[in-house]
Scaffold this active site. Structure first.
Site, short mmCIF file in Angstrom:
data_model
loop_
_atom_site.label_atom_id
_atom_site.label_comp_id
_atom_site.label_asym_id
_atom_site.label_seq_id
_atom_site.Cartn_x
_atom_site.Cartn_y
_atom_site.Cartn_z
N GLY A 120 -1.14 -12.62 9.50
CA GLY A 120 -0.61 -11.48 10.23
C GLY A 120 -1.62 -10.34 10.33
N ALA A 121 -2.89 -10.69 10.32
CA ALA A 121 -3.95 -9.68 10.31
C ALA A 121 -3.93 -8.79 11.56
CB ALA A 121 -5.31 -10.36 10.19
N GLY A 136 -1.11 -7.85 13.12
CA GLY A 136 0.16 -7.14 13.21
C GLY A 136 0.03 -5.69 12.79
N LYS A 137 1.16 -4.95 12.90
CA LYS A 137 1.14 -3.53 12.58
C LYS A 137 0.80 -3.29 11.11
CE LYS A 137 4.41 -2.21 16.20
NZ LYS A 137 5.76 -1.66 16.49
N THR A 176 10.28 -10.51 5.57
CA THR A 176 11.65 -10.69 5.09
C THR A 176 12.40 -11.62 6.04
OG1 THR A 176 12.40 -8.71 6.30
CG2 THR A 176 11.71 -8.42 4.01
N PRO A 216 11.16 -7.12 -0.89
CA PRO A 216 11.78 -6.76 0.38
C PRO A 216 11.22 -5.46 0.94
CG PRO A 216 13.30 -6.41 -1.45
CD PRO A 216 12.13 -7.16 -2.00
N HIS A 238 15.38 0.67 11.43
CA HIS A 238 14.03 0.15 11.57
C HIS A 238 13.61 0.15 13.04
CE1 HIS A 238 14.77 -1.40 7.50
NE2 HIS A 238 13.47 -1.51 7.40
N LYS A 281 11.70 -5.15 14.60
CA LYS A 281 12.04 -5.88 13.38
C LYS A 281 13.02 -6.99 13.72
CE LYS A 281 13.67 -5.30 8.61
NZ LYS A 281 12.54 -6.10 8.07
N THR A 328 15.57 -5.11 2.46
CA THR A 328 15.79 -4.00 1.53
C THR A 328 17.28 -3.70 1.38
OG1 THR A 328 13.67 -3.00 2.12
CG2 THR A 328 15.28 -1.56 1.07
#
Length: 206
Positions: A7-8, A10-11, A69, A91, A120, A124, A131
């Protein structure tokens, strides 16, 4: 430490890549080079990608820190135990979020009636958030969870308790994904010391 990062682009992943390099780690894009030869791996991708990513790491006997998650925790734990490789999942990697969950657990002993509102970014994938589900599990009172997905949000959660003549609200706001970095670095430092299987929760390490 040589770290394979899933996931390099990604945000969170892009932020982590820079932070890991600044901390002195050698970061490789796991999608390009794979986890073989690395000391540990980090996954911040999507729920449907975790199983394959962790499977590749377990096959290479590389411990994994999982920030994604919505994946199957039990299946991941069983696979890691079978491979005799430690894995870690939180989480939420923000230290304030860990305290929020701990405070909510304490408050639930006094106020059994509560509801959780988690907010979120619209990108997401999972709802309720990991969480929120972890908070509810710690409270042990089966609170209702309300999920909000809107642009402009990062990660926010409040637990509202109600009692005769009073309410109590415990809230945590992540205004920048930089809040996740210290927790991820701590997990990366400690993951190889953990027992085989999946260890869950940043509070275990704090």
């Amino acid at each position: 430490m040589r770290v394979a990062l899933y996931g390099a682009s990604g945000k969170v992943g892009a932020l982590l890549s820079s932070a890991l390099s600044s901390a002195g780690h050698d970061v490789v894009d796991a999608r390009v080079e794979g986890p073989a030869g690395c000391d540990a791996a980090i996954d911040f991708t999507t729920p449907d990608a975790v199983e394959a990513n962790v499977g590749a790491c377990l096959g290479a006997r590389v411990p994994v820190v999982i920030g994604t998650t919505g994946f199957d925790l039990d299946a991941t734990d069983a696979a890691a135990r079978a491979a005799n490789v430690p894995c870690f999942h939180a989480p939420n990697f923000a230290q304030g979020a860990v305290l929020m969950m701990r405070f909510a657990e304490e408050a639930a002993r006094v106020f059994p009636r509560a509801e959780i509102i988690e907010l979120h970014s619209e990108t997401k994938r999972d709802a309720p958030s990991g969480t929120a589900k972890a908070t509810a599990a710690r409270m042990g009172t089966d609170p209702a969870i309300h999920s909000v997905r809107l642009p402009g949000l990062v990660a926010h959660q409040e637990v509202v308790f109600g009692g005769p003549g009073e309410t109590l609200t415990i809230r945590h706001d992540t205004t920048s994904r930089e809040a996740f970095v210290p927790g991820v670095l701590l997990a990366l430092e400690r993951v190889r010391e953990l027992p085989p299987g999946l260890t869950v929760g940043l509070d275990v390490l704090l």
